[in-house]
Design a protein around this motif. Structure first.
Motif, PDB file in Angstrom:
ATOM      1  N   LYS A 279       1.240   8.991  -6.021  1.00 48.36           N
ATOM      2  CA  LYS A 279       0.402  10.349  -5.776  1.00 48.36           C
ATOM      3  C   LYS A 279       1.542  11.470  -6.145  1.00 48.36           C
ATOM      4  O   LYS A 279       1.193  12.727  -6.350  1.00 48.36           O
ATOM      5  CB  LYS A 279      -0.239  10.444  -4.522  1.00 48.36           C
TER       6      LYS A 279
ATOM      7  N   LYS B  53       0.759  -1.106   0.023  1.00 48.25           N
ATOM      8  CA  LYS B  53      -0.004   0.035  -0.083  1.00 48.25           C
ATOM      9  C   LYS B  53       0.797   1.282  -0.008  1.00 48.25           C
ATOM     10  O   LYS B  53       0.423   2.297  -0.771  1.00 48.25           O
ATOM     11  CB  LYS B  53      -0.973   0.032   1.114  1.00 48.25           C
ATOM     12  N   LYS B  54       1.997   1.246   0.991  1.00 51.28           N
ATOM     13  CA  LYS B  54       2.799   2.446   0.851  1.00 51.28           C
ATOM     14  C   LYS B  54       3.268   2.949  -0.367  1.00 51.28           C
ATOM     15  O   LYS B  54       3.740   3.977  -0.583  1.00 51.28           O
ATOM     16  CB  LYS B  54       3.825   2.347   1.853  1.00 51.28           C
TER      17      LYS B  54
ATOM     18  N   TYR C  11       1.876   2.330  -3.375  1.00 50.99           N
ATOM     19  CA  TYR C  11       0.959   3.079  -4.347  1.00 50.99           C
ATOM     20  C   TYR C  11       0.761   4.349  -3.878  1.00 50.99           C
ATOM     21  O   TYR C  11       0.366   5.293  -4.544  1.00 50.99           O
ATOM     22  CB  TYR C  11      -0.507   2.165  -3.873  1.00 50.99           C
ATOM     23  N   GLU C  12       1.026   4.531  -2.498  1.00 44.36           N
ATOM     24  CA  GLU C  12       0.860   6.068  -2.161  1.00 44.36           C
ATOM     25  C   GLU C  12       1.787   7.004  -2.911  1.00 44.36           C
ATOM     26  O   GLU C  12       1.530   8.168  -2.855  1.00 44.36           O
ATOM     27  CB  GLU C  12       1.307   6.263  -0.548  1.00 44.36           C
ATOM     28  N   LYS C  13       2.875   6.252  -3.197  1.00 45.34           N
ATOM     29  CA  LYS C  13       4.122   6.968  -3.655  1.00 45.34           C
ATOM     30  C   LYS C  13       3.575   7.643  -5.030  1.00 45.34           C
ATOM     31  O   LYS C  13       4.032   8.529  -5.635  1.00 45.34           O
ATOM     32  CB  LYS C  13       5.290   6.335  -3.982  1.00 45.34           C
TER      33      LYS C  13
END
Length: 317
Positions: free
Chosen positions: A186, A179-180, A182-184
């Protein structure tokens, strides 16, 4: 009716001979390569695989569109995880695709075509499934799955697709698995792309698809020194010729008609005994392509700093 039978007897050998001659003609290397190169706009023969970046830069200088798909026939993925591109050296032979991806926003998919012998080797399959531990890149393409059983090592039976994420500022690459990660995405300095690992058998059809074709000649014969000889295919001259013919047959049959082609010798990886023959293969491909090897100087060489503006370039060897 009797006349028709006689006519059939006369025509049958002619038809068979014609079919045989057509088959021989169709399978000639000149015809195969000519078919492959129908849409060719730029071709280059080079020494080190990071010089493929010079090929792409030359394409841009000549207003040639950069395709969104790269097909790389190679013993190595040439993608490197958990390491930034050296600001001094620039992209090296082991991570040049990292730079290719970050400098060309168009590129979305990399096909790594590995030799079938490598894909089916038990030791290499073991390496292929190992999870990266403590940011040490063990697996061939940076496996980051929680469970190694999620990894398909049998890429000769089914192509294996990974989503990768790369920092476009420095080339730092990892698998998009958490998940972390996928946050990148952004953030503006991260890019997602696909790596599809396969063999000739599982390479899909590319009809009407624009591609950049890169062939590292260690695909045909590899000394194995960089795998601690876990796997090598140090081939005899006849076997090299057979592997070459099989490869170009696959490229033709998969309807790969690239706009840009880079052919790399990679003398560090091919057995010395094969070097002269493989140089001849590269020259033959160039000749039948009807293209011209226009790049005579490069900004990159294996293990040497990238040439910057105003500095003397590395000459073609």
């Amino acid at each position: 009716m009797e006349k028709l039978k006689k006519l059939g007897i006369i025509l049958l050998p002619i038809i068979l001979v014609t079919a045989l001659l057509f088959g021989i003609f169709y399978n000639q290397k000149s015809i195969k390569i000519g078919t492959i190169c129908k849409k060719l706009q730029l071709i280059d023969i080079n020494i080190d695989h990071n010089q493929a970046l010079d090929v792409i830069e030359t394409a841009k200088e000549n207003q040639i569109e950069i395709p969104d798909t790269v097909i790389n026939f190679d013993t190595h993925s040439d993608l490197y995880v958990y390491q930034e591109i050296s600001p001094k050296l620039g992209a090296e032979i082991y991570n040049w695709i990292n730079e290719l991806v970050i400098k060309n926003p168009e590129i979305e998919t990399i096909y790594w075509v590995m030799p079938k012998g490598e894909a089916t080797n038990a030791m290499m399959q073991y390496d292929f499934k190992q999870r990266d531990i403590d940011n040490i890149p063990i697996a061939l393409e940076g496996n980051n799955k929680k469970n190694e059983d999620d990894v398909n090592p049998n890429v000769h039976q089914k192509a294996y697709t990974q989503d990768l994420i790369i920092n476009t500022n420095n080339g730092y690459l990892e698998e998009l698995a958490y998940k972390k990660d996928y946050e990148k995405l952004k953030q503006p300095n991260y890019k997602k792309f696909k790596l599809i690992t396969c063999t000739e058998e599982t390479l899909p059809n590319f009809k009407n698809k624009k591609v950049f074709l890169s062939i590292d000649m260690d695909y045909l014969s590899n000394s194995g020194f960089d795998t601690s000889e876990d796997w090598s295919h140090n081939l005899k001259p006849q076997e090299v010729e057979q592997a070459y013919n099989k490869m170009i047959t696959t490229i033709r049959n998969k309807n790969i008609q690239p706009q840009i082609i880079s052919l790399t010798l990679s003398p560090q990886y091919i057995p010395k005994s094969n070097e002269k023959q493989i140089q001849g293969i590269m020259e033959e491909f160039l000749y039948y392509s009807n293209g011209e090897d226009i790049i005579k100087e490069y900004t990159r060489r294996a293990g040497k700093p990238q040439v910057r503006k105003g500095q003397k370039k590395y000459k073609e060897v």
